[in-house]
Design an enzyme around this catalytic site. Structure first.
Site, PDB file in Angstrom:
ATOM      1  N   ALA A   1     151.745   7.094  24.611  1.00 11.68           N
ATOM      2  CA  ALA A   1     152.169   6.012  23.716  1.00 11.68           C
ATOM      3  C   ALA A   1     152.751   4.852  24.517  1.00 11.68           C
ATOM      4  CB  ALA A   1     153.187   6.544  22.710  1.00 11.68           C
TER       5      ALA A   1
ATOM      6  N   SER B   1     153.553  13.523  32.185  1.00 13.99           N
ATOM      7  CA  SER B   1     154.149  13.402  30.857  1.00 13.99           C
ATOM      8  C   SER B   1     153.684  14.522  29.927  1.00 13.99           C
ATOM      9  CB  SER B   1     153.783  12.059  30.233  1.00 13.99           C
ATOM     10  OG  SER B   1     154.212  11.023  31.089  1.00 13.99           O
TER      11      SER B   1
ATOM     12  N   GLY C   1     144.305  20.611  21.984  1.00 17.90           N
ATOM     13  CA  GLY C   1     143.237  20.709  21.001  1.00 17.90           C
ATOM     14  C   GLY C   1     142.417  19.465  20.755  1.00 17.90           C
ATOM     15  N   GLY C   2     143.084  18.306  20.630  1.00 14.42           N
ATOM     16  CA  GLY C   2     142.289  17.121  20.400  1.00 14.42           C
ATOM     17  C   GLY C   2     142.969  16.084  19.542  1.00 14.42           C
TER      18      GLY C   2
ATOM     19  N   HIS D   1     155.125  25.377  15.496  1.00 12.20           N
ATOM     20  CA  HIS D   1     153.705  25.681  15.702  1.00 12.20           C
ATOM     21  C   HIS D   1     153.499  27.182  15.543  1.00 12.20           C
ATOM     22  CE1 HIS D   1     149.737  25.935  17.444  1.00 12.20           C
ATOM     23  NE2 HIS D   1     149.673  24.617  17.490  1.00 12.20           N
TER      24      HIS D   1
ATOM     25  N   ARG E   1     142.383  28.699  16.367  1.00 13.38           N
ATOM     26  CA  ARG E   1     142.088  29.032  14.975  1.00 13.38           C
ATOM     27  C   ARG E   1     140.980  28.145  14.435  1.00 13.38           C
ATOM     28  NH1 ARG E   1     146.945  27.651  12.494  1.00 13.38           N
ATOM     29  NH2 ARG E   1     147.628  26.900  14.515  1.00 13.38           N
TER      30      ARG E   1
END
Lengths: 245, 663
Positions: free
Chosen positions: B16, B42, B49-50, B257, B273
């Site tokens: 960010a 960082s 995952g994406g 999570h 999953r």
């Protein structure tokens, strides 16, 4: 169940900012816990025995590469080194050679990697026309994408640099990390640089022709990157460049 | 003291922060980034995952667009998000993915033809279109209607961070490493920069900027077990809180999570999953379909985490020296899949558990993971109280996640939020001059110097590490997945006692430079104030919404709690924050509060909801049947964006249905 054993850590201590300090080895003892890693042990030592102890961890999960150090003579990631791996319970920790020492086990890999990136221009250099972010992306061969990701898994931990005899003798040598990244961009169909362009950067004694092929990089790389294959690939490419000139 | 001047000052070199820095530099502004560590270390790198973006390339993503992504995000947030922001975000996510491809991210690509995937524990063959060959692929993630999560194997955060940092290096943006910002320079109305400490030399420096952007990530490390990197300590939030003026938003919204490994809390991606992995109990029974027959393992994270906890409370957990856990089973995906698409997971299992996840089940339990709360900003990323103070990414409450963040929306927020807010930061820098009041700089730095002197020469007796651990244990025990009044009261009173004790910290190591104990001693009281905003906010919020689950108030109460908690700390000697509330206006919502899709619909409706539904119906009827989805959307809830980000996103479906015509 046997009672937990005591393990001893023999740790390099030196504060380069303190003119009165001299490098020395200091021994600490700690009671081993199940699943203990060098990360857990060092934090316990700092919290319970010596709050001045300097070392670096960020992700503590083998993802970020910050905690590389020399453990019983082998450069590796401390976060995922289990103390149980050492049957005699004696562990010697030294900072990575080849980098500026910040203090104790902490070295400045960040400065090294940034300078390397600037020197070798380690960023994608695509065709500038290809940047309409509102339109469909340019297709890429799925196998190529997978291959690029494989080469991109480097975490800049510095282990390959520390495990490299050439690098230790010749400061200007780009090291396996530099060559791996060059190979990654050389193979990227989006990058407009050619083998000739890369020849100017690594087609010399500081690059592929300086490597003594001792392959400490390949042996020690915590991400199991195919350094040997990439160095050979680049050598072949660079040699072809000379022949075709 | 050294004073460093710039136009755009960014604190934090994760995705960010770097993206904002790039946006500033693109406009020719002088830009400096401060970071505790080298940028590429960082916590952004840990995202496996994406990132969600409605490209709609894959067959399982066909029909996806900004509208569906927006709806999933709002529902996921349990209607706690800012819908304008969710719209801005959903619109720009595909642009960010495509931009990143151009900066070097080797996104996993689609291979045309048949491929075998695991859906609901069964092998299914799906067929990708010829036209999609080589376009960016997407995988399934919880809480989304379509397969929308773009990825590079399970190292997406790593790929993105490296590409974005490489771009920053190319643009010659300096990152000052091993620098910790510890206070903001401000006059109560405008922020002018930070006072920062060099972690190597101990030197204090003033960084003065037209704009100051806080992008320091979340505050997970106020909890004892967290998937967060150890640098995610909430100091960025503390910087804003300690101004006494700037507000933090929804600090009690903390996500757990479902699948961190036991005991160390390292994450295994939701992609496990998403790709077809199952959760099993001590009997090997797949229990999620018993609780959530429709979504099963792919219900949203807060739901899965709570169901797992419920199931373990029934005695179905696997006993271990570290308490009960459950199993994550990815063996059915096959070795090839595990060794290519879930490679980081495999490494983690090998190194930290000594198991092979292609044949062994992984011990997992829900673990602190994400901070939905943060520095409250408006839709442009700016603090409503302090002009020139911006915040972005997990550090901020922008607020597209509301009370629960969908998997794949955090990585997306870093780069999409950075892309959008970066432009507003640049606008601010162009419109404003640098204001330098040396008295103000002096006052801020003296205050910090005194704090450091007091610690180094003081006679305090409290051990900073003990206080930190006590705080982390309180948060874990009493401000966790399920919350209730008595435990939250206990948390607040114990945290207050710790804050009192923290004023008496004594140091064994008296070095002014390179002193890790001093670093902790400066952080811990700040972390305690942040922890108190979480505990007090949770105690006050007598309803359940998203990740905030009150056992004593199980209903989502839109009537009384459709609002955002704001925390400030106006009196620095106080032991708790001041709370106030910002109402969410149903009459401005594109999607009025409704059923989120899990368990019983137990929400207490807001009186405006029905009114707004009628109004939206009327607007749409007046528009007539010929209106396209963009016209409808604009009529119901117009939203702003910087001009260069406004064009529509092209999709494969556009070219397939209307050959040759671009939207």
């Amino acid at each position: 169940m046997t009672s937990p054993r005591t393990i001893s850590f023999n740790i390099f201590r030196y504060d380069p900012q303190d003119p009165s300090d001299k490098p020395k080895m200091v021994t600490y003892e700690i009671t081993e816990a199940p699943g203990m890693t060098v990360f857990i042990a060092l934090n316990m030592l700092r919290e319970q025995q010596d709050p001045s102890l300097q070392f670096d961890f960020v992700c503590r999960a083998g993802i970020c590469g910050s905690c590389a150090m020399v453990i019983n003579g082998k450069p590796t990631l401390a976060c995922r080194t289990l103390t149980a791996n050492f049957p005699d319970g004696k562990i010697t920790l030294m900072p990575l050679p080849g980098f500026e020492l910040i203090g104790d086990l902490s070295v400045d890999t960040g400065k090294f990697m940034r300078e390397l990136a600037e020197r070798l221009q380690l960023w994608l250099q695509p065709d500038a026309n290809d940047i309409d972010i509102h339109r469909l992306e340019t297709p890429m061969d799925p196998a190529e994408a997978a291959k690029l990701y494989e080469l991109e898994r480097c975490v800049e931990c510095g282990v390959c640099v520390s495990a490299c005899a050439t690098k230790q003798m010749k400061d200007s040598f780009v090291g396996a990390v530099g060559m791996m990244k060059i190979a990654r961009f050389e193979m990227d169909s989006r990058d407009i640089r050619t083998a000739e362009d890369f020849y100017h950067v690594i087609g010399n004694q500081d690059g592929v022709f300086g490597c003594m092929t001792l392959l400490g990089c390949q042996d020690a790389c915590p991400k199991d990157l195919p350094h040997m294959q990439q160095i050979a690939y680049l050598r072949r490419k660079m040699a072809q460049t000379i022949v075709s000139c | 003291m050294k004073i460093i001047y710039t136009d755009s000052l960014v604190v934090g070199a994760g995705l960010a922060g770097l993206r904002v820095a790039i946006a500033s530099k693109e406009r020719g502004l002088d830009t400096v980034v401060l970071s505790l560590i080298p940028a590429k270390r960082s916590h952004s790198a840990a995202a496996q995952g994406g990132m969600q973006a409605s490209l709609g390339n894959t067959v399982k993503g066909m029909g996806d667009d900004e509208d569906v992504h927006f709806q999933d995000t709002v529902k996921g947030s349990d209607w706690g998000c800012d819908q304008d922001v969710a719209r801005m975000f959903a619109h720009c996510a595909p642009k960010a993915v495509r931009e990143l491809a151009n900066w070097g991210v080797p996104w996993s690509r689609i291979t045309a033809g048949d491929r075998e995937v695991v859906v609901n524990a069964e092998k299914v063959t799906i067929t990708e279109a010829e036209e999609a060959h080589g376009l960016i692929n997407a995988r399934d993630f919880g809480g989304t209607k379509k397969w929308r999560t773009c990825y590079t194997a399970d190292g997406t955060g790593h790929s993105l961070l490296y590409a974005v940092d490489n771009k920053a290096i190319e643009m010659d943006i300096p990152v000052h490493e091993r620098i910790e910002a510890l206070s903001l320079i401000h006059d109560g109305k405008r922020c002018h920069g930070v006072i920062a400490r060099c972690l190597v030399t101990g030197e204090l420096r003033a960084y003065i900027g037209k704009s100051t952007t806080i992008a320091t990530g979340g505050y997970g490390r106020i909890y004892e077990v967290s998937t967060n990197a150890i640098i995610c300590e909430g100091i960025g939030q503390a910087l804003a809180l300690d101004t006494g003026v700037a507000t933090l938003g929804n600090m009690e919204a903390v996500q757990f999570h479902p699948t961190a490994i036991v005991p160390v809390g390292i994450l295994t991606t939701e992609g496990c999953r998403g790709d077809g992995g199952l959760l099993r109990d001590k009997d090997g029974h797949r229990f999620m379909p018993d609780y959530e027959p429709e979504k099963k393992e792919l219900a949203s994270r807060d739901v899965v985490s709570r169901r797992m906890t419920e199931h373990m409370r029934k005695g179905k957990g696997v006993d271990s020296p570290y308490g009960p856990h459950l199993w994550l089973d990815i063996t059915l995906l096959g070795r090839k899949h595990v060794e290519t698409n879930l490679r980081e997971v495999k490494e983690i299992c090998e190194n930290f558990l000594g198991i092979d996840p292609a044949k062994d089940w992984i011990p997992v339990r829900p673990t602190q993971h994400y901070s939905m709360g943060g520095i409250r900003t408006d839709a442009t990323g700016e603090s409503p109280q302090l002009a020139g103070l911006f915040s972005v990414g997990e550090a901020a409450c922008w607020d597209m996640h509301g009370f629960n963040r969908l998997g794949g929306n955090s990585l997306a927020e870093t780069v999409v939020g950075g892309m959008i807010i970066g432009k507003y930061v640049a606008d601010f820098c162009e419109k404003n001059t640098l204001e330098i009041n040396t008295d103000l700089i002096e006052a801020s730095s003296s205050k910090l110097s005194e704090e450091i002197d007091r610690l180094l020469v003081g006679e305090g007796t409290e051990n900073v590490f003990d206080i930190k651990l006590a705080m982390q244990r309180i948060m874990m025990s009493y401000v966790g997945i399920f919350r209730n009044g008595p435990e939250l009261e206990k948390a607040v009173s114990e945290l207050k006692a710790l804050l009192v004790r923290s004023k008496n910290i004594g140091l064994k190591c008296k070095k002014r430079h390179a002193n890790p104990e001093l670093v902790e001693a400066l952080r811990v009281p700040r972390m305690l104030r942040v922890a108190l905003t979480v505990a007090c906010g949770a105690n006050a919020r007598t309803e359940s919404r998203g990740a905030h689950a009150r056992e004593d108030y199980p209903q989502r109460n839109d009537k009384e709690w459709l609002n955002r908690t704001l925390s400030t700390w106006p009196d620095e000697n106080a032991l708790e924050p001041q709370l106030s509330y910002e109402q969410l206006d149903v009459m401005k919502m594109e999607l009025p509060p409704g059923y989120r899709g899990y368990g019983n619909d137990n929400a207490i409706a807001h009186p405006d909801t029905a009114v707004r539904e009628v109004e939206i119906e009327k607007i749409l009827t007046e528009l007539g049947d010929d209106a396209n989805r963009f016209e409808k959307q604009a009529a119901v809830m117009p939203f702003e964006l910087p001009e260069t980000l406004r064009p529509r996103n092209e999709r494969l479906s556009d070219t397939l249905t209307v050959p040759g015509e671009k939207t």
